[in-house]
Structures are given as structure tokens and as C-alpha cells.
Motif scaffolding. Structure first.
Motif, short mmCIF file in Angstrom:
data_model
loop_
_atom_site.label_atom_id
_atom_site.label_comp_id
_atom_site.label_asym_id
_atom_site.label_seq_id
_atom_site.Cartn_x
_atom_site.Cartn_y
_atom_site.Cartn_z
N GLU A 99 2.33 1.71 -3.46
CA GLU A 99 1.32 2.20 -4.40
C GLU A 99 1.05 3.69 -4.19
O GLU A 99 0.90 4.45 -5.14
CB GLU A 99 0.04 1.39 -4.27
CG GLU A 99 0.16 -0.02 -4.83
CD GLU A 99 -1.09 -0.85 -4.59
OE1 GLU A 99 -1.98 -0.37 -3.86
OE2 GLU A 99 -1.17 -1.96 -5.14
N SER A 100 0.96 4.11 -2.89
CA SER A 100 0.71 5.52 -2.62
C SER A 100 1.90 6.36 -3.06
O SER A 100 1.74 7.49 -3.52
CB SER A 100 0.43 5.72 -1.12
OG SER A 100 1.57 5.40 -0.33
N ARG B 6 1.74 9.37 -5.76
CA ARG B 6 2.24 10.71 -5.45
C ARG B 6 3.20 11.18 -6.55
O ARG B 6 3.18 12.33 -6.96
CB ARG B 6 2.96 10.72 -4.09
CG ARG B 6 2.02 10.88 -2.90
CD ARG B 6 2.76 11.33 -1.65
NE ARG B 6 3.88 10.44 -1.32
CZ ARG B 6 3.76 9.36 -0.55
NH1 ARG B 6 2.59 9.03 -0.04
NH2 ARG B 6 4.83 8.61 -0.29
N THR C 250 -5.08 11.50 -9.95
CA THR C 250 -6.04 11.38 -8.85
C THR C 250 -7.13 12.43 -8.96
O THR C 250 -8.32 12.14 -8.73
CB THR C 250 -5.31 11.52 -7.49
OG1 THR C 250 -4.32 10.50 -7.40
CG2 THR C 250 -6.29 11.37 -6.33
N ALA D 11 0.83 -1.20 0.00
CA ALA D 11 0.00 0.00 0.00
C ALA D 11 0.86 1.25 0.00
O ALA D 11 0.57 2.24 -0.68
CB ALA D 11 -0.93 0.00 1.21
N LYS D 12 1.97 1.22 0.78
CA LYS D 12 2.87 2.36 0.85
C LYS D 12 3.54 2.59 -0.49
O LYS D 12 3.70 3.74 -0.94
CB LYS D 12 3.91 2.11 1.94
CG LYS D 12 4.79 3.31 2.24
CD LYS D 12 5.73 3.00 3.39
CE LYS D 12 6.63 4.21 3.68
NZ LYS D 12 7.56 3.93 4.82
#
Length: 419
Positions: free
Chosen positions: A10-11, A15, A24, A7-8
Motif C-alpha cells: 500500500e505504501s 508513493r 497525500t 502495508a508495504k
């Protein structure tokens, strides 16, 4: 539980992308934070289906061009080669030909929904105009593609339609010759139609679709009640009668798409020629400039306007019947562009309009279907009279609209959406 490292990562990727491209923001503006009315019904599925069929036409069209020969000598043979020798070529071609009819079917239902619920009224005039321009470009795209198989009906259908330009006083004959690129329809015509069908018009259509969606999401979607949901919001600014388009309507649309594709596949595998309406029987014969088919008619989605053309058998105000027919045929499409300014009703939806609007819309739809049927059939005296009556009803729907929409008594519109 989810993997926190994944998840980190992917975020972090998002970004990085968002710093360089508003991915986004676009997702939120057009899907997750785009609030659509809660009361969408069956008729609101056809816009998504139209987009689906556009994708189908582009993908299958690209595949067909890999084996197609855009020349008078090789076009028909290359289509036969696609059908007989190219692996799965028959399926790709039938998906394209059936897809064209399915495309226009969902477009007509999409337009009917707009007429029924007043989706053309303020502030959505530009959405309607972009949509009508897409429709006009699709007609041009379909006409250009119709010549490409170089069959008998393709050749003679194009001959009849292009010859209509010659009815324009003064510049007509030169304009028709300019469109053909030759004195008669030839390989030059085929080649330029191929270029327009494969390259130019798809680019224009895709650009218009983007503009259509952007304009729609700027003013917000209409709904069966014709109520602006932006006027009633909660403390966070979310419309009280709205839900996020994703995931609620994307999931709902997927169900509709699955059902539609099931029906579409049944037609492709079992009725690909549509009884001669999707692919006419003379189109299985190579084009012959010396032999005219017994009856020349366009594909079914053009036939209402072709019937209007044939219905004009009289001269008026010094204009001959042929030119007058071209004017009426063009006017039948052009009048749709000014529809937002013809409707004077204080309400949008047919649910709350008076009986006159409902009767006129019903008569308009019946006349349009009858004209479509008459356009397929050979012309007779009785059919010509019926086509003339239906043409009068067709135009009366628009010409009389400023009067009956202003005079009729409407029902009170609720403050919140129903259903």
C-alpha cells in the motif's frame, strides 16, 4: 497484527501515486492536518449536509435524465412514466424533489450560522462571497429545474418570473424574449432550461464549491467565539485550540449525517409532497397555457423574495411599482454580498456583540420567516402591509449595520476558545 507485506504494498502504491499526483498532500492539507477549532457546535454540521445534498441532487438528477424527455409534448408524460413505470423511479424523483427543499433548508441554516458567528468578517470575506455566489447559482438551478416537470405551476410560475425581466426599462421586453427563446414559454424555453439545469449550472456550482472549500481552508474555519486559533500554537506549530478535522470531525459529522438521513427518508417515504410545498398540487396537471391557476406562487425557498416583490405596490422617483419591486427583490440578495464591509464591530461572534446586534438579527430572522409565509399566501391588503413592514426590517438590518455595530458596547473576547 497487520500484514507487513500488505502495508508495504500500500505504501508503495501511494508513493507511486504521490510521485504523479499530490494525493497525500491534499489529504493532509484538507483532512488529517487541517486543524479546526475544538468548539464547533451543532450549527457547524450544515456545511457538510449541504455537500451531502449536492451529491444527492447530482446523482438523482443524472438518473432522472435517463428517462426524461425535454420537450413540451413529452416532458409531463415522461415524468409520469418515471413515477409509474421506471423501476424505483418514484423514489429517485422524490429524493430529488425533497432533496431540493432539504438543500435550501440546510443552506439557510448554514447562512444563519455565518450571520450569528461573523463568519463573513476578515479574513473570510472571499469565503462568504464564494458562498453567496453558490447560493445565487442554486437559486438559478432550482428555477430552471422547476419548469422541467411541465406542470401547471411550473409553467405559470416560470411565466410570472420571466415576465419580471420585461419591467426593466428599454431592454426589458427583448431580454424576457431572449430568456424564453420565444414570444411565450414553449418547448424552446423548456429545452434551454434543461440544458442549463443539467449541464451548465452544475459545473459552475461544483467549481464554486471547490473554491469555497479551498478559500476556507486557506484562512481557517471560524468558531462560535470568533477567535483565530492560528494565533496560539505549540512548539510544533499546531494550534492549541485546534484538532485534526479527520478523524475527529469526520466521525462526528457521520453521526449528524445519519440522523439527518433518517429524517430525510421519513419525509421521502411518508410526506414527499410536503403538503403541497415541495411539489404543488397544480403540478400534477399538465401545463395549459390557456388556464391560469387560481394562485401562482413559487416554491417555499423563493417566497421571502417573492413577498418583497409583491410588497412594492407604489411608484418612486419616476420608477413604476413593477420595476421597483424587481429592484428590491434583487437588492435583497445583492446586499448579502457586501455584508463583510457593513459590519463595523470589533468582534465577530454574536456572543460578544451588544444588544443592538442581537435584537436586529432576531428581527431580521423573524421578518424573513414571515415574508416566506406571506409569499405562499394570496395577496390581501393586510398581508401587503405586513410584507412592507417586514421588507423595511429586512433592509434595515443591513442599512443600519454600520451604525449599530460601531456604536454598541461589546463584551471582551477571551484569548482562548471556550466550551
Amino acid at each position: 497484527m497487520g500484514n507487513p507485506d500488505k502495508a508495504k504494498a500500500e505504501s508503495g502504491i501511494m508513493r507511486w501515486v504521490d510521485d504523479r499526483f499530490p494525493a497525500t498532500q491534499m489529504m493532509q492539507d484538507h483532512l488529517t492536518k487541517y486543524y479546526a477549532p475544538k468548539n464547533f457546535n451543532f450549527f457547524y454540521l450544515f456545511g457538510v449536509l449541504a455537500l451531502l445534498m449536492l451529491i444527492n441532487q447530482i446523482l438523482t438528477g443524472v438518473w432522472l435524465t435517463m428517462s426524461y424527455n425535454p420537450s413540451a409534448e413529452g416532458a409531463f408524460a415522461s415524468v409520469e412514466y418515471i413515477m409509474r413505470d421506471v423501476e424505483w423511479g418514484w423514489l429517485i424523483r422524490y429524493m430529488h424533489t425533497t432533496g431540493a427543499s432539504a438543500f435550501f433548508l440546510v443552506i439557510y441554516l448554514h447562512m444563519f450560522r455565518g450571520l450569528m458567528y461573523g463568519s463573513y468578517k476578515a479574513p473570510r470575506e472571499l469565503v462568504w462571497i464564494f458562498g453567496m455566489t453558490i447560493y445565487l447559482m442554486l437559486m438559478a438551478e432550482a428555477f430552471m429545474g422547476y419548469l422541467l416537470p411541465w406542470g401547471q405551476m411550473s409553467y405559470w410560475g416560470a411565466q410570472v418570473i420571466i415576465s419580471l425581466f420585461s419591467a426593466i426599462p428599454g431592454i426589458g421586453p427583448d431580454l424576457a424574449q431572449w430568456v424564453r427563446g420565444d414570444f411565450l414559454i414553449s418547448g424552446i424555453t423548456l429545452n434551454r432550461f434543461f440544458a442549463l439545469h443539467v449541464v451548465a449550472l452544475p459545473i459552475v456550482i461544483l467549481a464554486l464549491v471547490v473554491l469555497h472549500i479551498i478559500a476556507l481552508h486557506e484562512v481557517g474555519s471560524n468558531n462560535p467565539d470568533g477567535i483565530d486559533i492560528k494565533q496560539k500554537k505549540d512548539e510544533t506549530g499546531k494550534p492549541l485550540d485546534g484538532i485534526a478535522f479527520h478523524p475527529y470531525y469526520t466521525v462526528k459529522d457521520l453521526v449528524g449525517i445519519a440522523i439527518f438521513l433518517f429524517v430525510f427518508c421519513v419525509v421521502v417515504f411518508y410526506f414527499p409532497e410536503g403538503g403541497g410545498y415541495f411539489i404543488e398540487k397544480p403540478n400534477f396537471e399538465p401545463a395549459n397555457p390557456l388556464v391560469t391557476p387560481n394562485h401562482i406562487a413559487p416554491v417555499w425557498y423563493f417566497t421571502p423574495f417573492y413577498a418583497i416583490l409583491r410588497a412594492i405596490t407604489f411608484s418612486l422617483f419616476g420608477l413604476d411599482a413593477k420595476f421597483l419591486g424587481v429592484l428590491f427583490m434583487g437588492g435583497a440578495i445583492a446586499v448579502l454580498f457586501v455584508l463583510p464591509w457593513l459590519d463595523r464591530s470589533p468582534v465577530r461572534s454574536m456572543r460578544y456583540k451588544g444588544w443592538m446586534s442581537k435584537v436586529m438579527l432576531l428581527l431580521f430572522c423573524i421578518s424573513f420567516v414571515i415574508l416566506g409565509i406571506l409569499g405562499v399566501l394570496p395577496s390581501t391588503e393586510g398581508r401587503t402591509i405586513l410584507a412592507q413592514v417586514c421588507t423595511v426590517i429586512y433592509f434595515a438590518f443591513f442599512v443600519l449595520m454600520p451604525f449599530y455595530t460601531k456604536l454598541e458596547k461589546t463584551k471582551p473576547v477571551p484569548e482562548r476558545v471556550t466550551g
